[in-house]
Write a protein that holds these residues in place. Structure first.
Motif, short mmCIF file in Angstrom:
data_model
loop_
_atom_site.label_atom_id
_atom_site.label_comp_id
_atom_site.label_asym_id
_atom_site.label_seq_id
_atom_site.Cartn_x
_atom_site.Cartn_y
_atom_site.Cartn_z
N ASN A 185 6.90 4.86 -3.96
CA ASN A 185 6.56 4.95 -5.37
C ASN A 185 6.04 6.35 -5.65
N CYS A 186 5.41 6.52 -6.82
CA CYS A 186 4.92 7.86 -7.17
C CYS A 186 3.75 8.29 -6.32
N PHE A 187 3.00 7.34 -5.75
CA PHE A 187 1.94 7.70 -4.81
C PHE A 187 2.53 8.26 -3.52
N THR A 242 12.30 -0.51 -0.62
CA THR A 242 12.46 -0.65 -2.07
C THR A 242 11.67 0.45 -2.77
N ALA A 243 11.94 0.61 -4.05
CA ALA A 243 11.30 1.70 -4.82
C ALA A 243 10.71 1.16 -6.11
N ASP A 244 9.57 1.74 -6.50
CA ASP A 244 8.95 1.44 -7.78
C ASP A 244 8.53 2.75 -8.43
N GLY A 277 2.33 1.16 -22.42
CA GLY A 277 2.95 -0.07 -21.96
C GLY A 277 3.52 0.07 -20.57
N GLN A 278 4.28 -0.94 -20.13
CA GLN A 278 4.93 -1.00 -18.83
C GLN A 278 3.92 -1.16 -17.70
N ASP A 332 -0.82 1.09 -10.32
CA ASP A 332 -0.16 0.31 -9.26
C ASP A 332 0.86 1.14 -8.50
N ASN A 333 1.54 2.07 -9.19
CA ASN A 333 2.56 2.86 -8.49
C ASN A 333 2.35 4.37 -8.60
#
Length: 205
Positions: A39-41, A106-108, A136-137, A177-178
């Motif tokens: 993810n972005c982290f 997997t990717a987020d 949002g999101q 979260d991501n």
């Protein structure tokens, strides 16, 4: 065990000799490690495990059809930066046996939405304004307002801070979260329609 028996048919004498044939078809035991998430982290991560067989008689090879291996394709823990299925092939060069194991990544990278709201014009009657930010999101969001030419009087870590100066205001929304972020800007202006008072020249009674 294989036994060769030879018989001399003229005199009936026999002799025999046995040979033992062993078998080594034991495959290696590969461990591609647990399934992972990028993810972005952590957009680039190592995968795999240090529990794989090692030594001069073992070779390791990572492959992927839909991911991307940045480095270490022949190591226990390659570095990857794309979602996909990663396959570890281990070969025992002593007996030629091979075995495979897979790790699924997997990717987020879903970005939050960011809306800084409508602009506004301050005047002499309304000297402050509450910004109307929206996001949002995701449910675990963090907000941060900044400005280089305005002034935030309170609430810079909320969606609705109070400002009291003209300027451009930037809203940064972070999905905690991501780690993915998004930004939006809004311009606050100041009314120039201010009356000018002139009392005239000084006088003497």
């Amino acid at each position: 065990t294989y036994t060769l028996l030879i018989t001399n048919t003229q005199n009936g004498c026999i002799d025999s000799l046995a040979v033992l044939v062993t078998q080594d078809i034991t495959p290696p035991n590969p461990d591609a490690g647990p399934d992972e998430l990028i993810n972005c982290f952590t957009p680039t991560i190592p995968i795999g495990s240090m529990n794989n067989p090692s030594g001069a008689n073992f070779t390791l090879l990572w492959t992927t059809a839909n991911g991307n291996i940045v480095s270490g394709a022949g190591s226990n823990t390659p570095t990857i930066n794309q979602a996909g299925t990663y396959t570890l092939l281990i070969t025992n060069t002593n007996n030629g046996c091979t075995a495979t194991d897979e790790a699924i990544v997997t990717a987020d990278f879903l970005q939050p939405t960011a809306d800084a709201g409508p602009g506004f014009q301050l005047d002499c009657q309304q000297t402050t304004y509450t910004l109307q930010g929206m996001a949002g999101q995701g449910s675990n969001m963090a907000f941060k307002w900044t400005t280089v030419n305005g002034n935030i009087s309170s609430g810079s870590n909320s969606l609705n801070p109070i400002v009291n100066a003209a300027g451009n205001y930037l809203l940064l929304v972070t999905n905690q979260d991501n780690g993915c972020t998004n930004t939006a800007t809004v311009a606050i202006t100041q009314s120039a329609d201010v009356p000018t008072a002139t009392a005239g020249m000084p006088q003497t009674l």
